[in-house]
Scaffold this motif. Structure first.
Motif, PDB file in Angstrom:
ATOM      1  N   SER A   1       0.883  -1.123  -0.109  1.00 37.54           N
ATOM      2  CA  SER A   1      -0.107  -0.068  -0.078  1.00 37.54           C
ATOM      3  C   SER A   1       0.831   1.192   0.035  1.00 37.54           C
ATOM      4  N   HIS A   2       0.382   2.282  -0.699  1.00 35.44           N
ATOM      5  CA  HIS A   2       1.394   3.501  -0.799  1.00 35.44           C
ATOM      6  C   HIS A   2       0.415   4.642  -0.633  1.00 35.44           C
ATOM      7  N   ILE A   3       0.597   5.450   0.351  1.00 32.38           N
ATOM      8  CA  ILE A   3       0.229   6.650   1.004  1.00 32.38           C
ATOM      9  C   ILE A   3       0.857   7.878   0.685  1.00 32.38           C
ATOM     10  N   HIS A   4       0.165   8.998  -0.021  1.00 31.58           N
ATOM     11  CA  HIS A   4       1.090   9.953  -0.455  1.00 31.58           C
ATOM     12  C   HIS A   4      -0.054  11.468  -0.349  1.00 31.58           C
ATOM     13  N   GLY A   5       0.642  12.311   0.230  1.00 25.17           N
ATOM     14  CA  GLY A   5      -0.037  13.668   0.301  1.00 25.17           C
ATOM     15  C   GLY A   5      -0.223  14.383  -0.848  1.00 25.17           C
ATOM     16  N   GLU A   6      -1.394  14.943  -1.022  1.00 22.55           N
ATOM     17  CA  GLU A   6      -1.461  15.673  -2.452  1.00 22.55           C
ATOM     18  C   GLU A   6      -0.720  16.719  -2.691  1.00 22.55           C
ATOM     19  N   ASP A   7      -0.244  17.383  -1.552  1.00 20.76           N
ATOM     20  CA  ASP A   7       0.380  18.769  -1.505  1.00 20.76           C
ATOM     21  C   ASP A   7       1.911  18.385  -1.239  1.00 20.76           C
ATOM     22  N   ASP A   8       2.090  17.327  -1.400  1.00 19.42           N
ATOM     23  CA  ASP A   8       3.755  16.960  -0.893  1.00 19.42           C
ATOM     24  C   ASP A   8       4.817  17.834  -1.743  1.00 19.42           C
ATOM     25  N   GLY A   9       5.392  18.623  -0.831  1.00 22.38           N
ATOM     26  CA  GLY A   9       6.407  19.510  -1.674  1.00 22.38           C
ATOM     27  C   GLY A   9       7.763  18.862  -1.646  1.00 22.38           C
ATOM     28  N   CYS A  10       8.064  17.559  -1.326  1.00 25.08           N
ATOM     29  CA  CYS A  10       9.383  16.872  -1.414  1.00 25.08           C
ATOM     30  C   CYS A  10       9.243  16.114  -2.593  1.00 25.08           C
ATOM     31  N   VAL A  11       8.318  15.155  -2.757  1.00 25.98           N
ATOM     32  CA  VAL A  11       8.305  14.182  -3.850  1.00 25.98           C
ATOM     33  C   VAL A  11       6.641  14.429  -4.332  1.00 25.98           C
ATOM     34  N   GLY A  12       6.616  15.040  -5.605  1.00 25.81           N
ATOM     35  CA  GLY A  12       5.465  15.587  -6.063  1.00 25.81           C
ATOM     36  C   GLY A  12       4.407  14.228  -6.423  1.00 25.81           C
ATOM     37  N   VAL A  13       3.229  14.527  -6.134  1.00 17.71           N
ATOM     38  CA  VAL A  13       2.072  13.550  -6.034  1.00 17.71           C
ATOM     39  C   VAL A  13       2.028  12.775  -7.786  1.00 17.71           C
ATOM     40  N   GLU A  14       2.584  13.714  -8.554  1.00 16.83           N
ATOM     41  CA  GLU A  14       2.543  12.913 -10.061  1.00 16.83           C
ATOM     42  C   GLU A  14       3.603  11.679 -10.126  1.00 16.83           C
ATOM     43  N   LEU A  15       4.476  11.718  -9.312  1.00 16.64           N
ATOM     44  CA  LEU A  15       5.241  10.585  -9.382  1.00 16.64           C
ATOM     45  C   LEU A  15       4.714   9.128  -8.855  1.00 16.64           C
ATOM     46  N   THR A  16       3.319   9.477  -8.455  1.00 16.78           N
ATOM     47  CA  THR A  16       2.814   8.249  -7.811  1.00 16.78           C
ATOM     48  C   THR A  16       2.030   7.397  -9.086  1.00 16.78           C
ATOM     49  N   ARG A  17       1.997   8.229 -10.232  1.00 12.38           N
ATOM     50  CA  ARG A  17       1.000   7.625 -11.299  1.00 12.38           C
ATOM     51  C   ARG A  17       2.039   6.582 -11.979  1.00 12.38           C
ATOM     52  N   ASP A  18       1.183   5.456 -12.606  1.00 13.57           N
ATOM     53  CA  ASP A  18       1.958   4.242 -13.053  1.00 13.57           C
ATOM     54  C   ASP A  18       2.919   3.369 -12.089  1.00 13.57           C
ATOM     55  N   ILE A  19       2.596   3.467 -11.148  1.00  9.34           N
ATOM     56  CA  ILE A  19       3.529   2.547 -10.176  1.00  9.34           C
ATOM     57  C   ILE A  19       3.234   1.133  -9.987  1.00  9.34           C
ATOM     58  N   GLU A  20       1.757   0.971 -10.225  1.00  7.38           N
ATOM     59  CA  GLU A  20       1.172  -0.335 -10.018  1.00  7.38           C
ATOM     60  C   GLU A  20       1.903  -1.384 -10.584  1.00  7.38           C
ATOM     61  N   ARG A  21       2.445  -1.458 -11.896  1.00  5.87           N
ATOM     62  CA  ARG A  21       2.963  -2.487 -12.419  1.00  5.87           C
ATOM     63  C   ARG A  21       4.057  -2.981 -12.111  1.00  5.87           C
ATOM     64  N   HIS A  22       4.754  -2.292 -10.980  1.00  9.08           N
ATOM     65  CA  HIS A  22       6.081  -2.719 -10.125  1.00  9.08           C
ATOM     66  C   HIS A  22       5.979  -3.501  -9.085  1.00  9.08           C
ATOM     67  N   PHE A  23       4.666  -3.637  -8.767  1.00 11.09           N
ATOM     68  CA  PHE A  23       4.292  -4.578  -7.412  1.00 11.09           C
ATOM     69  C   PHE A  23       3.379  -5.672  -7.880  1.00 11.09           C
ATOM     70  N   LEU A  24       4.200  -6.889  -7.937  1.00 14.50           N
ATOM     71  CA  LEU A  24       3.590  -8.134  -8.503  1.00 14.50           C
ATOM     72  C   LEU A  24       2.648  -8.766  -7.740  1.00 14.50           C
ATOM     73  N   ALA A  25       2.623  -8.552  -6.322  1.00 16.93           N
ATOM     74  CA  ALA A  25       1.539  -8.812  -5.371  1.00 16.93           C
ATOM     75  C   ALA A  25       0.423  -8.024  -5.263  1.00 16.93           C
TER      76      ALA A  25
END
Length: 291
Positions: free
Chosen positions: A234-258
């Protein structure tokens, strides 16, 4: 925020380093790893709900941060961080898989740990740092480069040490403001964070310098960070994250085989688990399940 009662504080000798670790409650283990600039109290808003659910919660102080020790190897790359978490799982829960939670550098360590020893972990929760296999190319995007300016600054040996410590570590105050713009950390909380960094400034900066060591660029640490995750996540990310932008969460699902559940929390920044525990805690408890 009320201080959670600590059941026990352990100093665990892992061979390369001694880690201080607070342990709360009884039951199956949830291991929570903090990031920068932070300390083992990072998960104070999650401990009581987890203990009430029937878990035992262990919060180590990561290598190099006081009161934990300085590693004999002087290594701070992802492989070394991941091996610390595997060793803690072995020591604190030798007979059962562990639920692993990591924020910021703790998330990076958690990806490495689950790549090193996937059978040791039953659940993986990462906060604020998505899988690096998906995000590393996106760190070159202009908006993310601007957010990550401090990474280049921290490579300046001597200059970065002086700059971080200047004016009572004012840069730490700035990073918390910039990374979580809607959250006002208390002076007491920031003073505790600074107390863990002040005696170990070079060691803490070494985490960022380790990104440019041969192990991370070409070796085992790189392999571990780029390996697809086989532990349910499970990944949790703040919409207003000023360190790692929320756009970096896009298309990460294919890297989690379970499989992975991605949760974007509105009106929250980088320290989302402290900012919005009323949203994060139900997500956490639902994913981790019954003890």
């Amino acid at each position: 925020m009320a201080e959670t009662k600590t059941l026990e504080t352990k100093t665990l000798d892992l061979g390369d380093v001694e880690l201080s670790c607070t342990v709360h409650g009884d039951g199956p283990l949830v291991l929570c790893a903090h990031g920068f600039p932070d300390d083992a109290r990072s998960f104070r808003a999650q401990i009581d709900p987890l203990v009430a659910r029937g878990f035992r919660v262990a919060c180590p102080t990561m290598r190099g941060y006081a009161p934990s020790g300085v590693p004999k190897s002087r290594r701070y790359d992802a492989e070394a961080l991941g091996r610390d978490l595997v060793a803690l799982a072995d020591r604190l829960s030798p007979g059962s898989p562990v639920r692993l939670v990591g924020h910021d550098w703790g998330a990076i360590a958690a990806y490495a740990a689950t790549a090193l020893a996937p059978a040791r972990f039953s659940h993986l929760v990462t906060i604020a740092v998505p899988h690096l296999r998906a995000t590393l190319p996106k760190f070159a995007l202009p908006a993310q480069l601007r957010r990550s300016w401090y990474t280049a600054y921290f490579q300046l040996r001597g200059i970065a040490e002086r700059g971080l410590a200047k004016n009572d570590f004012a840069l730490i105050d700035r990073l918390w403001r910039d990374w979580s713009p809607g959250y006002a950390a208390s002076r007491e909380d920031l003073d505790r964070v600074k107390a863990g960094i002040a005696p170990r400034v070079t060691e803490v900066l070494a985490y960022y310098r380790a990104f440019f060591t041969p192990s991370t660029l070409f070796g085992e640490a790189r392999r571990l960070l780029l390996e697809k995750t086989t532990v349910p996540a499970s990944h949790i990310h703040g919409e207003d994250d000023g360190c790692v932008g929320v756009e970096l969460t896009r298309d990460i699902e294919r890297h989690f085989l379970a499989g992975i559940h991605v949760h974007i929390v509105p009106r929250a920044g980088h320290f989302v688990h402290l900012e919005r525990p009323e949203i994060v805690n139900p997500i956490l408890l639902d994913f981790l399940g019954a003890p």
